[in-house]
Every structure is written in structure tokens, then in C-alpha cells.
Design an enzyme around this catalytic site. Structure first.
Site, short mmCIF file in Angstrom:
data_model
loop_
_atom_site.label_atom_id
_atom_site.label_comp_id
_atom_site.label_asym_id
_atom_site.label_seq_id
_atom_site.Cartn_x
_atom_site.Cartn_y
_atom_site.Cartn_z
N GLY A 1 2.12 5.53 12.45
CA GLY A 1 2.84 4.33 12.80
C GLY A 1 2.37 3.72 14.11
N LYS B 1 0.84 -1.19 0.00
CA LYS B 1 0.00 0.00 0.00
C LYS B 1 0.88 1.24 0.00
CE LYS B 1 -1.71 2.85 2.88
NZ LYS B 1 -1.78 4.11 2.07
N GLY C 1 6.65 5.74 7.74
CA GLY C 1 5.78 6.91 7.68
C GLY C 1 5.85 7.71 8.96
N GLU D 1 9.41 17.02 14.44
CA GLU D 1 9.87 16.81 13.06
C GLU D 1 9.08 17.71 12.12
OE1 GLU D 1 11.11 13.03 10.31
OE2 GLU D 1 9.16 12.93 11.29
N CYS E 1 13.11 11.46 6.37
CA CYS E 1 13.18 11.15 7.80
C CYS E 1 14.59 11.29 8.33
CB CYS E 1 12.65 9.74 8.05
SG CYS E 1 13.53 8.46 7.12
N GLU F 1 9.43 2.32 10.88
CA GLU F 1 10.42 3.39 10.66
C GLU F 1 9.65 4.69 10.62
OE1 GLU F 1 12.17 6.20 9.54
OE2 GLU F 1 12.45 5.40 7.52
#
Length: 499
Positions: free
Chosen positions: A240, A182, A235, A390, A291, A257
Site C-alpha cells: 500500500g 486488478k 491490501g 499483523e 484485516c 485500507e
């Protein structure tokens, strides 16, 4: 290049080797971030369609058409996938550029070759997989082997769609699993071509299936499906955590991750010209949307003013423009919602008392598109939101420090722990830092060097598990132990015998 691209008008699921005809489903527009124009229409897979995809993967796995195929034959198919990705690299890079806004040159020269190499490496690694034989116990031998796990749900992000998806696909397939992939609903454009490549290479029908849609609909249905054995997710942290919680209900194996807020430490012992190049690349490549971006730039006070001045001058000189233009260094951000989020952190920075050196608004000269001027700020405290959250964009934050010990403390003062960068020619400082910084990967005097031979992943809020190298072996295979008596019948307890 852009004018030669054939853009599919509709994007649908790929199940049992066929694209599913559009039905009465929820649709989502696929937007070109450089023009804000709709490129295509995505048909979202609901729980019923996800079920079809998972059952196709389960049937193919149980049939053994791939899972019990010889490693040599699987390797030959995966090397053919590698060759076809290379053959169609311009088309894949073009579709990805159209869909993501990442500069075409970065996609063609880095992302797509990286995707192709994943199939080469993992097929070779699988061909070298070893078992174990234990003969220490008298009268027995114990053999330990690795087998494919089953059906893998692979959920990939929008900031490196093909490359990051192939990281998962190549490893899962090399070890004999079947998959349901996906991709992000924002960046599905190149996946039709990828499915065609897999089909042409000889991946049997049902071994790789594709579903499209939002995480809350398609992703949730996939993660919670009882026939899914393992979930690999790359993601955002919020998504997550949701996916991990759903998967845990079914006792599914996961890798997560989830991002980072990486410290880029520059000591006065570094080659400062190289460190400057590295710091710019670490935060502005892929439009800053990665990331592993070096978003917290920690500079020793003795060199800080000169280094920051040069960094700001280079940032102002970045070439912003059409991502298909070979001179472009910074393209548009991925979508309007994300652009607004990144720009929103400028106000946060001002409110927290940070110094804005440059950027902070929409880039001039563009009537359409999600273009912004790259942002550089300085702050005196690592406690600020711009140092802890982030941003995931072209937003660099400088923090000055006196000693290496102080820099290590700042680097570790984060809920994330994915990547750290270190620039120094002092061996003692380097060995101290790599021992004490808590992250999954440290790049010393280099930047953005990924290799599928090395496990990749983070600690703390950056996620759990590893993929690549031994991490992929452990995640995508299951250990099996077999105990066999040697030298005749083994003694077995006798129960229920009358005396």
C-alpha cells in the site's frame, strides 16, 4: 458442488467488453490451497496491456456512455448486476472457495450476498444524491453539484476477492466512473464469471476492464498510468505504501485500507458466553485472514483464566478440513508462503517468552494442503512482535489487564487503527472506551457486522480515506461549483479603457 465447477484453463485481461487472447506473457499458476494443485494459468498484464485497459476506460468515460447516463438507467443496470450475482451465487462461491480455501458456507452465506448488496446500496445512494443552491449573495446564485471523477484503478486483495472488489466496483460505477480492476494474482478465479455478469447486466464495453498480475508489475503500471484519476487499494501495508507513493507522483486521489492489529477488549461486565463466541469468530472466520481480525484479545484479570481456558478448548475443537465440507470451520491458508509466515510467528512467540496454549504446526490428517492448527498464545507485554505485527492468520494473542484505562492504553499502543471490539454491559465503560480508542470502527457487543451505509477505513498505519456511505460519495465524485448572476447582467470590472 466442487465437481460441478467449470474452471477456466486460462485467465486473461478483459478489455472493451472482450477477454484478450493469451499472448507471449509471463504466466503464474493458480493454486488450490486445499490440494496444492494448479487449477489454471494466469497471464500477467504488462504495462502495454494495462495501457490498453486504461485507455478503454478513458474512452468510455469521455464518450459519456456511462458517465453521462441518467442515474435511473445506471441504477437499473446495477440492480441487474445484483440479481445476477445472487443467481450465480453458488458458482461464484464455489470458484472463490476453490481459489482461497475459505469455507464455502461462509462465502455463500456472507461474502457473495454482501457483494450483491453493494450494488443495491450504492445504486440507491446515488439516486438520492443531492446538490446545493446558495442564494445568500445578492445578485447571484451558486449551485454545487457532484460529478464522476473519471477513471478509477481498483486494486483488491486475496482474502475476500469478489466481495471486496464489488465494494469498490459498485460505488465507482454508481457515481458514473469507469474502472480498471486488478484482483490479486493469487485469487483471480471467480473474476471471469464476474466480468460475464457485468456484461450480461448491460455495463457498456470499456466501462469495467480487468487486468491480472503481480503488484510490482501490473499494479504499479496501473497506479502510475497518467490517465488514471483515482486509486482504491486494499491490501498489505508494504504494498500500500508503494502504491500510494506511485499514485502521489501523479496527484491521484487515493484510499488505502492496509490492515490492522485489532484489540478485542473483554470486560468482566460482559456477557461472557456471547463474548467468547464473538472472540472466536473475530479471529477464526475467513481462516483468520482478515484485516479486521480481533487478534489481540484483551481480557480483564478477574475473568482471564476461565475465559482463556474456554477459548482454548473451543479452539482445539474447531473443525479443520475441506473448505467445501459444510461442517468445516477452518480451511487451508491461502498459499504456502503465507502459511510459512504464520507458522514463523510461533517461533517468534516462543523467543519472546509467550505461552503457547495450542496449535503452532501443520494440521494432522492432511497429506496435501496448507492446513495448520489454529494458534493461541498468552503474553504479558504488548510490546512483543506478536502484539505489534499483523500475522494475518488463525493466531490469537491474549493480554490480561486490570482496569479499563489500562485496556484502552494497550488498544491504542499500536501502529494500526482499523477496528476495535468491546464487550461490556457497563454503559459508562462503553461510552468511555468508544470515545478514547483511536480506530475507524468499534464493534460493541457484536462482531464482523459490516454495512455499506457506514464509512469504513482506518487511522494511523491502517490507511487513509474511507469507502462506504458518505466516504464513497466523497471519493468517487468531484464537487463542481457554478456561479450564475440573477436579475440581469452582472457588474464586471472594465480594464484598459482610456480616460
Amino acid at each position: 458442488m466442487k465437481s460441478n465447477l467449470v474452471v477456466p484453463s486460462a485467465l486473461c485481461s478483459f478489455i472493451r467488453g472482450q477477454f484478450i487472447a493469451p499472448a507471449d506473457q509471463h504466466t503464474l499458476p493458480v493454486i488450490d490451497p486445499s490440494t496444492e494443485q494448479a487449477l489454471s494459468l494466469l497471464y500477467e498484464a504488462d504495462a502495454k496491456e494495462v495501457d490498453l485497459a486504461v485507455k478503454a476506460a478513458r474512452d468510455s468515460f469521455e464518450s459519456g456512455v456511462w458517465s453521462r447516463q441518467s442515474t435511473d438507467k445506471r441504477q437499473a443496470v446495477l440492480l441487474r448486476v445484483r440479481d445476477l450475482i445472487r443467481q450465480h451465487a453458488q458458482e461464484l462461491a464455489g470458484l472463490e472457495c476453490l481459489n482461497t480455501g475459505i469455507p464455502y458456507q461462509q462465502l455463500k452465506n456472507l461474502h457473495i450476498p454482501g457483494a450483491a448488496f453493494q450494488f443495491q446500496y450504492h445504486s440507491e445512494a446515488a439516486s438520492q444524491l443531492k446538490g446545493e443552491l446558495h442564494q445568500q449573495r445578492s445578485g447571484y446564485q451558486i449551485q454545487v453539484s457532484r460529478e464522476p471523477v473519471g477513471v478509477a484503478a481498483l486494486i483488491s486483495p486475496w482474502n475476500g476477492p469478489i466481495n471486496l472488489s464489488c465494494t469498490k466496483l459498485a460505488a465507482a460505477l454508481a457515481y458514473g466512473n469507469s474502472c480498471v480492476l486488478k484482483p490479486s494474482e493469487f485469487t483471480p478465479l471467480a473474476f471471469k464469471k464476474l466480468m460475464e455478469i457485468l456484461n450480461e447486466a448491460g455495463i457498456p464495453d470499456g466501462v469495467v476492464n480487468l487486468v491480472n498480475g503481480r503488484g510490482s508489475i501490473t499494479g504499479a503500471a496501473l497506479a502510475e498510468h497518467p490517465e488514471v484519476d483515482l486509486v482504491s487499494f486494499t491490501g498489505g501495508c508494504t504494498s500500500g505504501k508503494v502504491v500510494n507513493a506511485i499514485a502521489a507522483q501523479g496527484m491521484k486521489r487515493t484510499t488505502m485500507e492496509l490492515g490492522g492489529k485489532s484489540a478485542n477488549i473483554i470486560l468482566d461486565s460482559a456477557d461472557l458466553d456471547v463474548a467468547l463466541d464473538g472472540a472466536l469468530a473475530a479471529i477464526f472466520m475467513t481462516n483468520g485472514q482478515q484485516c479486521l481480525a480481533g487478534s489481540r484479545i484483551l481480557v480483564q484479570k478477574s475473568i482471564a483464566k476461565d475465559f482463556i481456558d474456554k477459548f482454548v478448548a473451543r479452539t482445539r475443537a474447531l473443525r479443520i478440513g475441506d473448505p467445501f465440507d459444510p461442517n468445516t470451520e477452518l480451511g487451508p491458508l491461502a498459499n504456502q508462503t503465507h502459511m510459512n509466515k504464520v507458522l514463523g510467528y510461533v517461533k517468534v512467540a516462543r523467543d519472546e517468552g509467550a505461552t503457547l496454549h495450542c496449535g503452532g504446526g501443520r494440521a494432522s490428517g492432511f497429506e496435501r494442503g496448507f492446513y495448520i492448527d489454529p494458534i493461541v498464545v498468552s503474553t504479558s507485554s504488548n510490546d512483543m512482535k506478536i502484539c505489534q505485527e499483523e500475522v494475518f492468520g488463525p493466531f490469537a494473542t491474549f493480554i490480561e489487564f486490570d482496569t479499563l484505562e489500562e485496556a484502552i492504553t494497550i488498544a491504542n499502543d499500536s501502529t494500526f487503527g482499523l477496528i476495535s471490539y468491546l464487550w461490556s454491559n457497563d454503559l459508562a465503560a462503553v461510552t468511555t472506551a468508544i470515545r478514547e480508542i483511536r480506530v475507524g470502527t468499534i464493534w460493541v457487543n457484536t462482531t464482523l457486522v459490516g454495512d455499506p451505509r457506514a464509512p469504513f477505513g482506518g487511522v494511523k498505519g491502517s490507511g487513509t480515506g474511507r469507502e462506504g456511505g458518505v466516504g464513497s460519495v466523497e471519493f468517487y465524485t468531484e464537487l463542481k461549483s457554478v456561479v450564475i448572476p440573477t436579475g440581469g447582467p452582472a457588474p464586471v470590472p472594465k480594464l484598459g479603457i482610456p480616460h
